[in-house]
Structures are given as C-alpha cells and as structure tokens.
Design a protein around this motif. Structure first.
Motif, PDB file in Angstrom:
ATOM      1  N   ALA A 111       0.833  -1.209   0.000  1.00  0.00           N
ATOM      2  CA  ALA A 111       0.000   0.000   0.000  1.00  0.00           C
ATOM      3  C   ALA A 111       0.864   1.253   0.000  1.00  0.00           C
ATOM      4  O   ALA A 111       0.549   2.245  -0.686  1.00  0.00           O
ATOM      5  CB  ALA A 111      -0.929  -0.015   1.210  1.00  0.00           C
ATOM      6  N   THR A 162       2.566   1.596  -3.658  1.00  0.00           N
ATOM      7  CA  THR A 162       1.601   1.979  -4.705  1.00  0.00           C
ATOM      8  C   THR A 162       1.024   3.368  -4.454  1.00  0.00           C
ATOM      9  O   THR A 162       0.755   4.116  -5.403  1.00  0.00           O
ATOM     10  CB  THR A 162       0.469   0.951  -4.787  1.00  0.00           C
ATOM     11  OG1 THR A 162      -0.096   0.754  -3.485  1.00  0.00           O
ATOM     12  CG2 THR A 162       0.988  -0.372  -5.318  1.00  0.00           C
ATOM     13  N   THR A 163       0.847   3.731  -3.169  1.00  0.00           N
ATOM     14  CA  THR A 163       0.344   5.076  -2.863  1.00  0.00           C
ATOM     15  C   THR A 163       1.354   6.139  -3.274  1.00  0.00           C
ATOM     16  O   THR A 163       0.988   7.163  -3.873  1.00  0.00           O
ATOM     17  CB  THR A 163       0.027   5.199  -1.363  1.00  0.00           C
ATOM     18  OG1 THR A 163      -0.952   4.218  -0.998  1.00  0.00           O
ATOM     19  CG2 THR A 163      -0.512   6.584  -1.047  1.00  0.00           C
ATOM     20  N   THR A 177       1.374   6.360  -7.043  1.00  0.00           N
ATOM     21  CA  THR A 177       0.167   7.033  -7.526  1.00  0.00           C
ATOM     22  C   THR A 177       0.250   8.539  -7.304  1.00  0.00           C
ATOM     23  O   THR A 177      -0.119   9.333  -8.183  1.00  0.00           O
ATOM     24  CB  THR A 177      -1.067   6.465  -6.824  1.00  0.00           C
ATOM     25  OG1 THR A 177      -1.129   5.049  -7.035  1.00  0.00           O
ATOM     26  CG2 THR A 177      -2.340   7.097  -7.362  1.00  0.00           C
TER      27      THR A 177
END
Length: 381
Positions: free
Chosen positions: A82, A85-86, A89
C-alpha cells in the motif's frame, strides 16, 4: 511348461530408432518456427494487456528487496504494498497535474509549430519548394481527370489535439491496472518465489530457481534504481540548459529527457531532435537550433559515458547491437512503452542465461565480450 512361457528377445533395429530420432529432430525446426510466429502475433494482439503486466512484474522485482527490508522491522507486506503503490500514484498524479497546463499548451501549439517548421525549411532552400510545386501540379492534373467526382473535405484544426487526448483514458487505465497488479504482487510477499520453487521437483533445480530470482531482484533493482536517479539529474540539467537557451517549454524538455533516457541510444537522439526543432522556430535561426541540439547531446553523452558507468555495475554490460535490435523490436510491437521495457527484459534474459548455465552460448552472445563468470563476480562500484 516353463520353457513354453519363455519369450524370445525382440530385436530392435538401431537404424529405425535413428531414423525416428532424425525425423523428430527435423520436426523441431518448423515447430519452433510456428511457435515463434504465434508468440509474436500474441504479443502484438495482447499488447494492451501485456504492457502493464510486464511493467508490474518489473516493478515487483525492483520493490521486492525494499519490501523485505521493511518486513525485518515488522511491517507486513500488505502495508508495504500500500505504501509503495500510494507513493507511485501520488508521484504520477503530481506529474500529470504539474505538466497538464504546459503540455496542453505545447500540444495546442504543435500544429502551428509544424507549419512554421515547414515554412522555414521551404524558405531556407528551393528543393522543398520545387517538390511542393510538382506535387501541386500533379494534384491539379488528377483533379481535372476526376472532375465529375464529388469531393468531401473534412476540416479539423484540432485533429492532433483530439487524437492525443482520446488516447489519455486508455493510457491512464493501463497505469491503474499496472499499479493494482503491482500491489497484489508486493502484498503477496514471497508467495511468487515459493510457488516458483514448488514447481520444481529436484532440490538442485529449486536452489537454482531461488538464485535466479534473487539475482534478478538484485541486479535489475540496482540498474533501474540507478538509472532513475541518473535520469532525474539529467532531466534537471536539460531543463536548466533549455531555460538558458530561452525555450519557453524548458520544464517539458526536462521531463522528456527523464523519460526518453530510459530508451538506450534512441532516446537521447529523439529528445535532441525535438528540442532542436522547437528551437529552430522559436529562436528564429539555424545556429541556435544547432546549439540546442549540441547541448542536449553533450549532456546525454556525459551521462552515458561518465556518470552511468560509475553508478551502474559492470555486470550490466550488454552487446550494443543486441540492445539496439531489442529496443527496435519492442518499439515495433509495443510502441513507445516497448522501448522503455526492452532493456529491462533483455537484462532479465541475460541474468537467467548466466545463472542457470543452460544457454551459455546465448549468454556470451548477449554480453559485451566478457565471460559470464567475470560478469557474475563483478561487484557494483
């Protein structure tokens, strides 16, 4: 009665077995050829699916080592996935927001820019003008012969802009798919490694598979991480140089240099050509355009000849001809994104050949002249 049950040994003609083996050997060539053709067609047909999948797996190999470091201090793989990927992003979203305004302005000015380049080239020499006059004369002759046909002309001043923006949803959906797949891969921890090891029966094969995967994580992560840092510095240097030259879209050229430098050999040349074309129009002169081109090439040459060899391990040395052909091949089947992932894919193939020892000839061919053992023992600088 026992004697009656005895059977005579069946004589096997060795010539028959030899013919059968020869026949099977002859069938291998067309079978491999058919497989390669089908594989190529599948890669082209499923490019929208394979490109984000390939990018996700490359990202998994790069992030797997940091995920293990975080696991040692008690952070679960799901939390690490998480987090990764955060951050990715947020970085992608920030880049899109910051570049949306200058990129939209650049795209809007692109048709007029191309028209001005055409006019400048036409005024610089008479060759293009003569070709244009001959083309118009030929069109007039054809028009006279087809005078009875009804001509319909569709005028669109924003055709290029519409085409580019129509590609945005598909591009963003591929990025989201790659990020989601990357999350699941990293969150699975070492499950991919475990499943790969379980697929082999012999202990020696299991040990070799673990060595191959660890080597891919180490060398590919070292390469991509180092290249990303180097390209960031190159992008900043190119942006500053273009700003000094007086180009209005200096930030765009900085990000362009960062992205294109992931493409070996061709990336720097493409970026320099684009910068020189813009300078040829905006700076109103041939010499400023030449200066911009030379500056861009000089910066990429310093990066390629001095900085990268010091940061990237000597284990990453590859056959330059093979690298060029690999980039050209993936550009042909997967367009721009194919050029970006071409070299990492080639590195993975080289690592597999070196670690398994099954294809020593291919390993030597992919290298730059050093033997596989020397490349394996070379340590990062």
């Amino acid at each position: 009665m026992t004697d009656n049950l005895k059977t005579e040994p069946i004589a096997v003609d060795p010539a028959i077995g030899s013919e059968q083996r020869t026949g099977l050997g002859r069938l291998e060539v067309p079978i491999i050829g058919i497989f390669c053709i089908l594989l190529l067609q599948a890669m082209v047909w499923a490019s929208d699916f394979l490109i984000p999948v390939t990018a996700a797996f490359l990202g998994y190999f790069v992030l797997n080592r940091p995920r293990r470091w975080l696991a040692r201090i008690g952070i679960p793989p799901v939390v690490s996935a998480a987090l990764f990927t955060t951050v990715l992003t947020m970085v992608i979203g920030l880049l899109l927001v910051q570049l949306s305004a200058p990129a939209a302005q650049f795209i809007e000015d692109l048709p007029s820019l191309m028209e001005r380049i055409k006019n400048e080239l036409a005024s610089a020499g008479g060759t293009l003008e003569k070709i244009n006059d001959a083309s118009e004369a030929a069109e007039e002759i054809i028009a006279e012969k087809d005078a009875e046909t009804v001509e319909v002309e569709v005028v669109s001043n924003r055709g290029i802009i519409t085409t580019i923006f129509s590609m945005a949803p598909g591009f963003l959906s591929r990025i989201m798919f790659a990020l989601v797949l990357l999350f699941f891969l990293v969150a699975s921890g070492d499950m991919f490694l475990v499943k790969t090891v379980q697929s082999f029966k012999r202990f020696g094969d299991k040990r070799k598979a673990v060595g191959v995967l660890y080597s891919i994580e180490d060398r590919l992560g070292h390469y991509l991480g180092g290249i990303a840092i180097i390209n960031t510095g190159l992008g900043i240097a190119v942006a500053l140089a273009m700003y000094i030259w007086g180009l209005s879209s200096a930030v765009i050229f900085g990000f362009l240099a960062f992205g294109l430098n992931f493409v070996p050999y061709l990336g720097g040349l493409m970026g320099a050509t684009i910068a020189a074309a813009v300078a040829f129009v905006t700076l109103d002169g041939t010499w400023p355009a030449f200066g911009v081109f030379a500056t861009y090439i000089a910066l990429t040459s310093i990066e390629g000849q001095l900085v990268t060899p010091l940061v990237i391990s000597r284990r990453m040395r590859l056959n330059t001809t093979v690298v060029f052909l690999t980039v050209a091949f993936f550009a042909w089947i997967w367009s721009v994104m194919g050029m970006v992932v071409a070299l990492p894919i080639l590195i993975v193939i080289k690592i597999v050949c070196d670690e398994t020892g099954s294809w020593p000839t291919l390993a030597r061919f992919l290298g730059d002249g050093q033997n596989a053992q020397t490349e394996k023992e070379a340590e990062p600088v």
